[in-house]
Design a protein around this motif. Structure first.
Motif, PDB file in Angstrom:
ATOM      1  N   ALA A 111       0.720  -1.201  -0.093  1.00 60.09           N
ATOM      2  CA  ALA A 111      -0.047  -0.173  -0.062  1.00 60.09           C
ATOM      3  C   ALA A 111       1.062   1.354  -0.085  1.00 60.09           C
ATOM      4  O   ALA A 111       0.502   2.378  -0.620  1.00 60.09           O
ATOM      5  CB  ALA A 111      -0.842  -0.078   1.217  1.00 60.09           C
ATOM      6  N   GLY A 112       2.081   1.182   0.646  1.00 61.10           N
ATOM      7  CA  GLY A 112       2.753   2.150   0.855  1.00 61.10           C
ATOM      8  C   GLY A 112       3.459   2.643  -0.560  1.00 61.10           C
ATOM      9  O   GLY A 112       3.727   3.805  -0.983  1.00 61.10           O
ATOM     10  N   GLU A 162       1.801   9.302  -5.875  1.00 62.50           N
ATOM     11  CA  GLU A 162       2.287  10.677  -5.433  1.00 62.50           C
ATOM     12  C   GLU A 162       3.330  11.319  -6.487  1.00 62.50           C
ATOM     13  O   GLU A 162       3.438  12.384  -6.902  1.00 62.50           O
ATOM     14  CB  GLU A 162       2.975  10.753  -4.071  1.00 62.50           C
ATOM     15  CG  GLU A 162       1.738  10.609  -2.783  1.00 62.50           C
ATOM     16  CD  GLU A 162       2.336  10.970  -1.584  1.00 62.50           C
ATOM     17  OE1 GLU A 162       3.616  11.176  -1.364  1.00 62.50           O
ATOM     18  OE2 GLU A 162       1.458  10.581  -0.667  1.00 62.50           O
ATOM     19  N   GLN A 163       4.077  10.196  -7.013  1.00 60.88           N
ATOM     20  CA  GLN A 163       5.239  10.587  -7.872  1.00 60.88           C
ATOM     21  C   GLN A 163       4.636  10.985  -9.281  1.00 60.88           C
ATOM     22  O   GLN A 163       5.087  12.039  -9.623  1.00 60.88           O
ATOM     23  CB  GLN A 163       6.124   9.291  -8.191  1.00 60.88           C
ATOM     24  CG  GLN A 163       7.197   9.688  -9.135  1.00 60.88           C
ATOM     25  CD  GLN A 163       8.001   8.552  -8.976  1.00 60.88           C
ATOM     26  OE1 GLN A 163       7.883   7.441  -8.873  1.00 60.88           O
ATOM     27  NE2 GLN A 163       9.200   8.585  -9.749  1.00 60.88           N
ATOM     28  N   GLY A 164       3.519  10.381  -9.406  1.00 62.67           N
ATOM     29  CA  GLY A 164       2.788  10.643 -10.871  1.00 62.67           C
ATOM     30  C   GLY A 164       2.076  12.057 -10.609  1.00 62.67           C
ATOM     31  O   GLY A 164       2.206  12.822 -11.707  1.00 62.67           O
ATOM     32  N   ILE A 168       2.177  17.897 -12.037  1.00 51.20           N
ATOM     33  CA  ILE A 168       2.220  19.345 -11.617  1.00 51.20           C
ATOM     34  C   ILE A 168       3.353  20.010 -12.032  1.00 51.20           C
ATOM     35  O   ILE A 168       3.518  21.061 -12.591  1.00 51.20           O
ATOM     36  CB  ILE A 168       2.372  19.238 -10.071  1.00 51.20           C
ATOM     37  CG1 ILE A 168       0.949  18.977  -9.398  1.00 51.20           C
ATOM     38  CG2 ILE A 168       2.537  20.587  -9.545  1.00 51.20           C
ATOM     39  CD1 ILE A 168       0.971  18.581  -8.086  1.00 51.20           C
ATOM     40  N   ALA A 169       4.415  19.292 -12.122  1.00 48.75           N
ATOM     41  CA  ALA A 169       5.871  19.877 -12.673  1.00 48.75           C
ATOM     42  C   ALA A 169       5.601  20.125 -14.273  1.00 48.75           C
ATOM     43  O   ALA A 169       6.184  21.356 -14.734  1.00 48.75           O
ATOM     44  CB  ALA A 169       6.980  18.926 -12.628  1.00 48.75           C
ATOM     45  N   GLU A 170       5.071  19.258 -14.929  1.00 55.79           N
ATOM     46  CA  GLU A 170       4.833  19.469 -16.359  1.00 55.79           C
ATOM     47  C   GLU A 170       3.974  20.773 -16.565  1.00 55.79           C
ATOM     48  O   GLU A 170       4.025  21.335 -17.505  1.00 55.79           O
ATOM     49  CB  GLU A 170       4.292  18.159 -17.286  1.00 55.79           C
ATOM     50  CG  GLU A 170       4.974  17.119 -17.258  1.00 55.79           C
ATOM     51  CD  GLU A 170       4.501  15.714 -17.788  1.00 55.79           C
ATOM     52  OE1 GLU A 170       3.308  15.887 -18.120  1.00 55.79           O
ATOM     53  OE2 GLU A 170       5.145  14.992 -17.827  1.00 55.79           O
ATOM     54  N   LEU A 171       2.726  20.738 -15.754  1.00 52.92           N
ATOM     55  CA  LEU A 171       1.783  21.944 -16.046  1.00 52.92           C
ATOM     56  C   LEU A 171       2.665  23.378 -15.573  1.00 52.92           C
ATOM     57  O   LEU A 171       2.413  24.347 -16.330  1.00 52.92           O
ATOM     58  CB  LEU A 171       0.477  21.730 -14.837  1.00 52.92           C
ATOM     59  CG  LEU A 171      -0.227  20.659 -15.568  1.00 52.92           C
ATOM     60  CD1 LEU A 171      -1.249  20.539 -14.333  1.00 52.92           C
ATOM     61  CD2 LEU A 171      -0.951  21.243 -16.647  1.00 52.92           C
TER      62      LEU A 171
END
Length: 119
Positions: free
Chosen positions: A33-34, A41-43, A48-51
């Motif tokens: 699960a972790g 979260e990485q996705g 967010i970085a791409e945006l």
């Protein structure tokens, strides 16, 4: 002296084994699960970085506003062509809509030109 006899170790069967399986299974499930949560979260971080990169590129590119254009002259459809006149009005309306999308006409100018075409 007495000789030393080897001690025989008897492992209990049953509850301790089940307890070990339960603890191990819970740890395995928590680890999976972790890992899934970390991958999600990485996705999200990557999206967010791409945006943000896209917004920075858009901010760096100069935005040129088109020069204010005079409204396109709207010609009335000829009244002598009944069949072709309907198609002509439709094509003129699509041209006017494209001019609005390009920013060359304001919505008010479009409404006025449309009213002239349809009347």
């Amino acid at each position: 002296m007495r000789p030393i006899r080897p001690v025989r170790v008897v492992r209990p069967v049953g509850r301790p084994l089940a307890r070990g399986l339960l603890v191990g299974g819970a740890a395995y499930a928590a680890g999976r699960a972790g890992a899934r949560r970390a991958a999600a979260e990485q996705g999200q971080d990557q999206a967010i970085a791409e945006l943000q990169a896209g917004q920075q590129q858009a901010a760096q590119q100069p935005v040129y506003a088109p020069p204010p254009a005079a409204p396109a002259p709207v010609q009335a459809a000829p009244a002598a062509a009944p069949a072709a006149g309907g198609e002509d009005v439709a094509s003129k309306l699509t041209q006017l809509a494209q001019l609005v999308q390009q920013g060359l006409l304001t919505p008010e100018e479009f409404a006025a030109a449309k009213a002239r075409l349809l009347s």
